[in-house]
Design a protein around this motif. Structure first.
Motif, PDB file in Angstrom:
ATOM      1  N   LEU A 236       0.826  -1.214   0.000  1.00 43.66           N
ATOM      2  CA  LEU A 236       0.000   0.000   0.000  1.00 43.66           C
ATOM      3  C   LEU A 236       0.857   1.259   0.000  1.00 43.66           C
ATOM      4  N   GLU A 237       2.004   1.226   0.660  1.00 43.92           N
ATOM      5  CA  GLU A 237       2.900   2.395   0.609  1.00 43.92           C
ATOM      6  C   GLU A 237       3.525   2.549  -0.769  1.00 43.92           C
ATOM      7  N   VAL A 238       3.871   1.449  -1.403  1.00 47.26           N
ATOM      8  CA  VAL A 238       4.391   1.516  -2.773  1.00 47.26           C
ATOM      9  C   VAL A 238       3.312   2.078  -3.690  1.00 47.26           C
TER      10      VAL A 238
ATOM     11  N   ARG B 104       0.457  -3.264 -11.427  1.00 46.49           N
ATOM     12  CA  ARG B 104      -0.966  -2.940 -11.623  1.00 46.49           C
ATOM     13  C   ARG B 104      -1.828  -4.193 -11.675  1.00 46.49           C
ATOM     14  N   ARG B 105      -1.302  -5.265 -12.227  1.00 45.00           N
ATOM     15  CA  ARG B 105      -2.068  -6.518 -12.214  1.00 45.00           C
ATOM     16  C   ARG B 105      -2.316  -6.969 -10.784  1.00 45.00           C
ATOM     17  N   SER B 106      -1.291  -6.870  -9.960  1.00 45.92           N
ATOM     18  CA  SER B 106      -1.461  -7.213  -8.541  1.00 45.92           C
ATOM     19  C   SER B 106      -2.461  -6.277  -7.879  1.00 45.92           C
ATOM     20  N   LEU B 107      -2.364  -5.005  -8.212  1.00 50.17           N
ATOM     21  CA  LEU B 107      -3.283  -4.018  -7.648  1.00 50.17           C
ATOM     22  C   LEU B 107      -4.727  -4.344  -8.007  1.00 50.17           C
ATOM     23  N   ARG B 108      -4.963  -4.661  -9.255  1.00 51.39           N
ATOM     24  CA  ARG B 108      -6.329  -4.995  -9.687  1.00 51.39           C
ATOM     25  C   ARG B 108      -6.843  -6.225  -8.950  1.00 51.39           C
ATOM     26  N   SER B 109      -6.012  -7.220  -8.822  1.00 54.11           N
ATOM     27  CA  SER B 109      -6.410  -8.451  -8.132  1.00 54.11           C
ATOM     28  C   SER B 109      -6.673  -8.195  -6.646  1.00 54.11           C
ATOM     29  N   LEU B 110      -5.761  -7.496  -6.005  1.00 55.41           N
ATOM     30  CA  LEU B 110      -5.916  -7.214  -4.570  1.00 55.41           C
ATOM     31  C   LEU B 110      -7.104  -6.302  -4.293  1.00 55.41           C
ATOM     32  N   THR B 111      -7.436  -5.417  -5.233  1.00 51.57           N
ATOM     33  CA  THR B 111      -8.586  -4.537  -5.061  1.00 51.57           C
ATOM     34  C   THR B 111      -9.859  -5.359  -4.893  1.00 51.57           C
TER      35      THR B 111
ATOM     36  N   GLU C  17      -9.869  -8.696  -3.987  1.00 51.48           N
ATOM     37  CA  GLU C  17      -9.709  -9.682  -2.919  1.00 51.48           C
ATOM     38  C   GLU C  17      -9.653  -9.090  -1.516  1.00 51.48           C
ATOM     39  N   ASP C  18      -9.135  -7.892  -1.370  1.00 50.38           N
ATOM     40  CA  ASP C  18      -8.869  -7.349  -0.041  1.00 50.38           C
ATOM     41  C   ASP C  18      -9.585  -6.013   0.151  1.00 50.38           C
ATOM     42  N   PRO C  19     -10.515  -5.941   1.086  1.00 49.31           N
ATOM     43  CA  PRO C  19     -11.257  -4.688   1.304  1.00 49.31           C
ATOM     44  C   PRO C  19     -10.355  -3.496   1.648  1.00 49.31           C
ATOM     45  N   ALA C  20      -9.256  -3.730   2.337  1.00 44.66           N
ATOM     46  CA  ALA C  20      -8.355  -2.622   2.678  1.00 44.66           C
ATOM     47  C   ALA C  20      -7.748  -2.017   1.415  1.00 44.66           C
TER      48      ALA C  20
ATOM     49  N   GLY D 224      -9.040  -2.247  -1.594  1.00 47.99           N
ATOM     50  CA  GLY D 224     -10.153  -1.623  -2.298  1.00 47.99           C
ATOM     51  C   GLY D 224     -10.454  -0.231  -1.764  1.00 47.99           C
ATOM     52  N   ALA D 225     -10.412  -0.073  -0.443  1.00 45.05           N
ATOM     53  CA  ALA D 225     -10.686   1.234   0.168  1.00 45.05           C
ATOM     54  C   ALA D 225      -9.596   2.245  -0.171  1.00 45.05           C
ATOM     55  N   VAL D 226      -8.346   1.822  -0.122  1.00 48.36           N
ATOM     56  CA  VAL D 226      -7.238   2.724  -0.446  1.00 48.36           C
ATOM     57  C   VAL D 226      -7.294   3.120  -1.915  1.00 48.36           C
ATOM     58  N   ARG D 227      -7.609   2.169  -2.766  1.00 51.18           N
ATOM     59  CA  ARG D 227      -7.689   2.480  -4.197  1.00 51.18           C
ATOM     60  C   ARG D 227      -8.869   3.405  -4.486  1.00 51.18           C
ATOM     61  N   ALA D 228      -9.983   3.186  -3.818  1.00 50.05           N
ATOM     62  CA  ALA D 228     -11.139   4.070  -4.003  1.00 50.05           C
ATOM     63  C   ALA D 228     -10.793   5.496  -3.578  1.00 50.05           C
ATOM     64  N   ALA D 229     -10.086   5.631  -2.470  1.00 46.86           N
ATOM     65  CA  ALA D 229      -9.688   6.964  -2.004  1.00 46.86           C
ATOM     66  C   ALA D 229      -8.748   7.628  -3.018  1.00 46.86           C
ATOM     67  N   ALA D 230      -7.830   6.868  -3.587  1.00 44.27           N
ATOM     68  CA  ALA D 230      -6.914   7.421  -4.591  1.00 44.27           C
ATOM     69  C   ALA D 230      -7.687   7.846  -5.837  1.00 44.27           C
ATOM     70  N   ARG D 231      -8.653   7.055  -6.230  1.00 41.09           N
ATOM     71  CA  ARG D 231      -9.465   7.414  -7.398  1.00 41.09           C
ATOM     72  C   ARG D 231     -10.299   8.664  -7.125  1.00 41.09           C
ATOM     73  N   GLN D 232     -10.842   8.772  -5.923  1.00 40.79           N
ATOM     74  CA  GLN D 232     -11.606   9.984  -5.589  1.00 40.79           C
ATOM     75  C   GLN D 232     -10.715  11.219  -5.644  1.00 40.79           C
ATOM     76  N   ALA D 233      -9.476  11.080  -5.195  1.00 37.80           N
ATOM     77  CA  ALA D 233      -8.536  12.202  -5.281  1.00 37.80           C
ATOM     78  C   ALA D 233      -8.246  12.544  -6.744  1.00 37.80           C
ATOM     79  N   GLN D 234      -8.138  11.533  -7.600  1.00 42.41           N
ATOM     80  CA  GLN D 234      -7.925  11.776  -9.030  1.00 42.41           C
ATOM     81  C   GLN D 234      -9.120  12.521  -9.628  1.00 42.41           C
ATOM     82  N   ILE D 235     -10.322  12.122  -9.240  1.00 40.72           N
ATOM     83  CA  ILE D 235     -11.534  12.777  -9.738  1.00 40.72           C
ATOM     84  C   ILE D 235     -11.545  14.238  -9.299  1.00 40.72           C
ATOM     85  N   GLN D 236     -11.199  14.499  -8.047  1.00 38.88           N
ATOM     86  CA  GLN D 236     -11.153  15.886  -7.558  1.00 38.88           C
ATOM     87  C   GLN D 236     -10.128  16.701  -8.326  1.00 38.88           C
TER      88      GLN D 236
END
Length: 190
Positions: free
Chosen positions: A65-67, A103-110, A112-115, A117-129
Motif C-alpha cells: 500500500l505504501e508503494v 498494476r495486475r497485482s493491484l487490480r487483483s488485490l482490489t 480480494e482485499d477490502p483494505a 479496495g478502500a485505499v484504491r477508491a480513495a486514490a481514485r476519488q482524489a484523481q476525480i477531484q
C-alpha cells in the motif's frame, strides 16, 4: 565492544532503511507481483535481515500500500505536466506500461482485499477531484459520469499497456487514438 549509542540506529539511518525497503518492494512487486514475493525476499533485496522488514512494516500488504501511494503520487506529477490530451494519454499509458505487473497485482488485490479496495477508491476519488479542479468540462459532469470516465480511461490505458488491443489486431496508433479521444471528450486539453 560498541556502546549502546553506537548500536542504536539514528533517525536518518532508519529513514534510509525504510526507503531502501520501499524501493526493494517496488522492484519485487513490479517483477514478481504481489503473490510472487515475500517480506524476506524484499528485506534481502534491500540488504537487510528479514527481521528488519518488520521494524518498518506490519506485513507485505502494508508495504504494498505504501508503494501504491508513491505510484499514485508519481502518476499525478506526470499528469500535471501534460499540456495536451495526447501527452496526458501517453503519460498514463507509459506509467501503466512501466508498472504493469504491479498494476495486475493491484487490480487483483482490489477485488480480494477490502483494505486495498478502500485505499484504491480513495486514490481514485482524489484523481476525480484533481480532474474536476483542472477541467471545467470534467467538473460539469455528474459524479457518476466522472467515475465512469476515470474508470474508462484507466481501463483503456491498461488495455494498451497489457497488449489487449494488440491481441485483437488493433494497431498501436489506433489504440492510443481511442485513449486520446476519450480524454478529449472530458478534459479541457487540446
Amino acid at each position: 565492544m560498541p556502546d549502546a549509542a553506537q548500536l542504536t540506529e539514528t533517525p536518518a539511518k532508519r529513514g534510509e532503511g525504510r526507503r531502501a525497503l520501499l524501493e526493494a518492494a517496488r522492484l519485487e512487486f513490479e517483477e514478481q507481483g504481489f503473490d510472487g514475493t515475500n517480506s524476506n525476499v524484499i528485506a534481502k533485496r534491500a540488504g537487510f535481515a528479514p527481521q528488519t522488514f518488520y521494524r518498518h512494516f506490519k506485513d507485505k500488504l502494508a508495504i504494498f500500500l505504501e508503494v501504491y501511494a508513491v505510484w499514485v503520487e508519481q502518476e499525478a506529477v506526470e499528469l500535471a505536466n501534460a499540456t495536451s490530451a495526447r501527452a496526458f494519454a501517453e503519460a498514463i499509458i507509459a506509467h501503466h506500461t512501466k508498472h504493469k505487473v504491479f498494476r495486475r497485482s493491484l487490480r487483483s488485490l482490489t477485488v480480494e482485499d477490502p483494505a486495498v479496495g478502500a485505499v484504491r477508491a480513495a486514490a481514485r476519488q482524489a484523481q476525480i477531484q484533481a480532474l474536476a479542479q483542472g477541467s471545467q468540462k470534467f467538473a460539469a459532469r455528474t459524479f457518476a459520469e466522472q467515475c465512469a470516465t476515470l474508470l474508462t480511461i484507466e481501463r483503456l490505458c491498461d488495455a494498451v499497456a497489457d497488449g489487449d488491443y494488440d491481441a485483437l489486431g488493433v494497431p498501436p496508433a489506433e489504440a492510443r487514438a481511442t485513449v486520446i479521444r476519450a480524454i478529449r471528450q472530458v478534459v479541457d486539453l487540446p
